[in-house]
Design an enzyme around this catalytic site. Structure first.
Site, PDB file in Angstrom:
ATOM      1  N   LYS A 166       1.260  -1.305   0.165  1.00  0.00           N
ATOM      2  CA  LYS A 166      -0.136  -0.169   0.279  1.00  0.00           C
ATOM      3  C   LYS A 166       0.718   1.107   0.314  1.00  0.00           C
ATOM      4  CE  LYS A 166      -1.513  -0.712   3.739  1.00  0.00           C
ATOM      5  NZ  LYS A 166      -1.472  -2.470   3.808  1.00  0.00           N
TER       6      LYS A 166
ATOM      7  N   ARG B 184      -9.356  -0.542   9.279  1.00  0.00           N
ATOM      8  CA  ARG B 184      -9.258  -2.011   9.631  1.00  0.00           C
ATOM      9  C   ARG B 184     -10.307  -3.060  10.547  1.00  0.00           C
ATOM     10  NH1 ARG B 184      -3.958  -0.798   9.329  1.00  0.00           N
ATOM     11  NH2 ARG B 184      -2.299  -2.075   9.096  1.00  0.00           N
TER      12      ARG B 184
ATOM     13  N   ARG C 188      11.706  -5.242   4.569  1.00  0.00           N
ATOM     14  CA  ARG C 188      11.615  -3.800   4.681  1.00  0.00           C
ATOM     15  C   ARG C 188      12.455  -2.809   5.320  1.00  0.00           C
ATOM     16  NH1 ARG C 188       5.080  -1.371   5.581  1.00  0.00           N
ATOM     17  NH2 ARG C 188       5.792  -2.817   7.933  1.00  0.00           N
TER      18      ARG C 188
ATOM     19  N   ARG D 268      11.364  -0.963  10.809  1.00  0.00           N
ATOM     20  CA  ARG D 268      10.648  -0.771  11.899  1.00  0.00           C
ATOM     21  C   ARG D 268      10.655  -1.824  12.797  1.00  0.00           C
ATOM     22  NH1 ARG D 268       5.005   0.481   8.686  1.00  0.00           N
ATOM     23  NH2 ARG D 268       4.337  -0.739  10.088  1.00  0.00           N
TER      24      ARG D 268
ATOM     25  N   ARG E  11       0.795  -9.538  13.425  1.00  0.00           N
ATOM     26  CA  ARG E  11      -0.088  -8.068  12.430  1.00  0.00           C
ATOM     27  C   ARG E  11      -1.026  -9.267  11.788  1.00  0.00           C
ATOM     28  NH1 ARG E  11       4.651  -4.953  10.549  1.00  0.00           N
ATOM     29  NH2 ARG E  11       2.687  -3.884   9.713  1.00  0.00           N
TER      30      ARG E  11
HETATM   31  P1  ADP Z   1       2.148  -1.350   3.009  1.00  0.00           P
HETATM   32  O1  ADP Z   1       1.799  -0.136   2.978  1.00  0.00           O
HETATM   33  O2  ADP Z   1       1.254  -2.169   2.587  1.00  0.00           O
HETATM   34  O3  ADP Z   1       2.545  -1.998   4.500  1.00  0.00           O
HETATM   35  P2  ADP Z   1       4.986  -1.720   2.080  1.00  0.00           P
HETATM   36  O4  ADP Z   1       4.502  -0.734   0.423  1.00  0.00           O
HETATM   37  O5  ADP Z   1       5.612  -1.178   2.800  1.00  0.00           O
HETATM   38  O6  ADP Z   1       3.652  -2.424   2.315  1.00  0.00           O
HETATM   39  O7  ADP Z   1       5.795  -3.411   0.913  1.00  0.00           O
HETATM   40  C1  ADP Z   1       5.689  -3.445   1.804  1.00  0.00           C
HETATM   41  C2  ADP Z   1       6.788  -4.672   1.849  1.00  0.00           C
HETATM   42  O8  ADP Z   1       6.886  -5.063   0.444  1.00  0.00           O
HETATM   43  C3  ADP Z   1       8.591  -3.020   1.218  1.00  0.00           C
HETATM   44  O9  ADP Z   1       9.702  -3.842   1.950  1.00  0.00           O
HETATM   45  C4  ADP Z   1       8.607  -3.084  -0.174  1.00  0.00           C
HETATM   46  O10 ADP Z   1       9.631  -2.891  -0.931  1.00  0.00           O
HETATM   47  C5  ADP Z   1       7.890  -4.613  -0.730  1.00  0.00           C
HETATM   48  N1  ADP Z   1       7.386  -4.425  -1.987  1.00  0.00           N
HETATM   49  C6  ADP Z   1       6.613  -3.284  -2.497  1.00  0.00           C
HETATM   50  N2  ADP Z   1       5.498  -3.823  -3.602  1.00  0.00           N
HETATM   51  C7  ADP Z   1       6.181  -5.239  -3.753  1.00  0.00           C
HETATM   52  C8  ADP Z   1       5.768  -5.786  -4.778  1.00  0.00           C
HETATM   53  N3  ADP Z   1       5.370  -5.957  -5.950  1.00  0.00           N
HETATM   54  N4  ADP Z   1       7.491  -7.296  -5.453  1.00  0.00           N
HETATM   55  C9  ADP Z   1       8.055  -6.965  -3.974  1.00  0.00           C
HETATM   56  N5  ADP Z   1       8.164  -5.920  -2.415  1.00  0.00           N
HETATM   57  C10 ADP Z   1       7.384  -5.674  -2.845  1.00  0.00           C
HETATM   58  P1  AMP Z   2       0.696   0.688   9.324  1.00  0.00           P
HETATM   59  O1  AMP Z   2       2.013   0.972   9.229  1.00  0.00           O
HETATM   60  O2  AMP Z   2       0.017   0.903   8.552  1.00  0.00           O
HETATM   61  O3  AMP Z   2       1.034  -1.349   9.066  1.00  0.00           O
HETATM   62  O4  AMP Z   2       0.254   0.128  10.841  1.00  0.00           O
HETATM   63  C1  AMP Z   2       1.111   0.486  11.790  1.00  0.00           C
HETATM   64  C2  AMP Z   2       0.391  -0.052  12.842  1.00  0.00           C
HETATM   65  O5  AMP Z   2      -0.287   0.723  13.473  1.00  0.00           O
HETATM   66  C3  AMP Z   2      -0.832  -1.534  13.039  1.00  0.00           C
HETATM   67  O6  AMP Z   2      -0.233  -2.387  13.058  1.00  0.00           O
HETATM   68  C4  AMP Z   2      -1.835  -0.543  14.364  1.00  0.00           C
HETATM   69  O7  AMP Z   2      -1.491  -1.172  15.583  1.00  0.00           O
HETATM   70  C5  AMP Z   2      -1.667   0.870  13.965  1.00  0.00           C
HETATM   71  N1  AMP Z   2      -2.778   1.366  13.046  1.00  0.00           N
HETATM   72  C6  AMP Z   2      -2.375   1.519  11.711  1.00  0.00           C
HETATM   73  N2  AMP Z   2      -3.947   1.957  11.438  1.00  0.00           N
HETATM   74  C7  AMP Z   2      -4.659   1.481  12.094  1.00  0.00           C
HETATM   75  C8  AMP Z   2      -6.236   1.756  12.242  1.00  0.00           C
HETATM   76  N3  AMP Z   2      -6.851   2.205  11.031  1.00  0.00           N
HETATM   77  N4  AMP Z   2      -6.807   0.930  13.080  1.00  0.00           N
HETATM   78  C9  AMP Z   2      -6.137   0.770  14.182  1.00  0.00           C
HETATM   79  N5  AMP Z   2      -5.156   0.635  13.761  1.00  0.00           N
HETATM   80  C10 AMP Z   2      -4.425   1.038  13.458  1.00  0.00           C
END
Ligand code: ADP
Ligand code: AMP
Length: 215
Positions: free
Chosen positions: A13, A88, A127, A161, A172
């Site tokens: 995302k 969520r 990541r 992170r 998660r």
């Molecule tokens: P989200 O925001 O949904 O939690 P991220 O955008 O941070 O996910 O992506 C999670 C990890 O996967 C990051 O390390 C990112 O660089 C990697 N990633 C994202 N899209 C792809 C893809 N299409 N193929 C491989 N790795 C990806």
């Molecule tokens: P994310 O960066 O989207 O992976 O979110 C990191 C963490 O923030 C999650 O694992 C939750 O603990 C909290 N969080 C983010 N968005 C929400 C949401 N919409 N509702 C509840 N918790 C959230």
């Protein structure tokens, strides 16, 4: 225009959000990023969120909604927004839909990235996130041009992170299946969701998302 970018943690995302925001001229509102900014500044909200985040749990709905509602009422969101990581829970989705009705804005689409669990674990384990602008990288699949330096803002604070440890990642993903996956059914039942294959090259996923939005 309101776009909801939906999917499990690690689906891509954050990676996809900036190009979509640029293409549609809307700001990105990522609840996780907002909580991390509070953590960094050690605010009371950050202190409250930390225990949930580091245990792989969701922050309580009323806390999240207060934050989102206030962010959505800021002037830059008047023409629309891309939501990343929200809603969520079904309660959050219901609150969101009521707000959309009252705001007079249109909910364009819920784009749901589909990625299998084992791939999510691999993505999250590798990541790296910029502490200053939240840009997301992967040590193997999407490394910054210069190791440890953020391409977007030049920060040298590109780190793992706290909640990307394998143990917390598994929690998660379990939380996603238990509490967040029902949100997809909620939107599907209302004809609002489109599932998009999140596997493959980042550019290919971006093209699929654009196509889904145009459709
Ligand atoms: P989200 O925001 O949904 O939690 P991220 O955008 O941070 O996910 O992506 C999670 C990890 O996967 C990051 O390390 C990112 O660089 C990697 N990633 C994202 N899209 C792809 C893809 N299409 N193929 C491989 N790795 C990806
Ligand atoms: P994310 O960066 O989207 O992976 O979110 C990191 C963490 O923030 C999650 O694992 C939750 O603990 C909290 N969080 C983010 N968005 C929400 C949401 N919409 N509702 C509840 N918790 C959230």
């Amino acid at each position: 225009m309101i776009i909801i970018l939906f999917g499990p943690p690690g689906a891509g995302k954050g990676t996809q959000a900036s190009a979509l925001c640029e293409a549609y001229g809307v700001p990105q509102v990522a609840t996780g990023d907002i909580f991390r900014a509070h953590l960094k500044n050690n605010t009371p909200l950050g202190q409250l969120a930390r225990s949930f985040m580091n245990n792989g749990q969701l922050v309580p709905d009323e806390v999240v909604w207060k934050l989102v509602e206030s962010r959505l009422s800021e002037p830059d969101c008047a023409g629309g927004v891309l939501l990343d990581g929200f809603p969520r829970t079904v309660v959050q989705a219901e609150l969101m839909l009521s707000w959309v009705k009252e705001s007079g804005l249109a909910l364009s689409q819920v784009l749901a990235l589909v990625v299998p669990d084992e791939e999510l674990v691999e993505r999250l384990a590798g990541r790296r996130t910029c502490l200053d602008c939240q840009a997301s990288y992967h040590v193997q699949y999407n490394p910054p041009t210069v190791e440890g330096v953020c391409d977007r803002c030049g920060s040298h604070r590109v780190v793992q992170r706290e909640d990307d440890s394998e143990e917390t990642v598994r929690k998660r993903i379990a939380t996603y299946h238990r509490e967040t996956a029902p949100v997809l059914d909620f939107f599907k039942a209302r004809g609002l969701a489109t599932e998009v294959d999140g596997l493959g090259e980042i550019g290919d996923v971006a093209a699929r998302l654009r196509q889904a939005l145009q459709g």
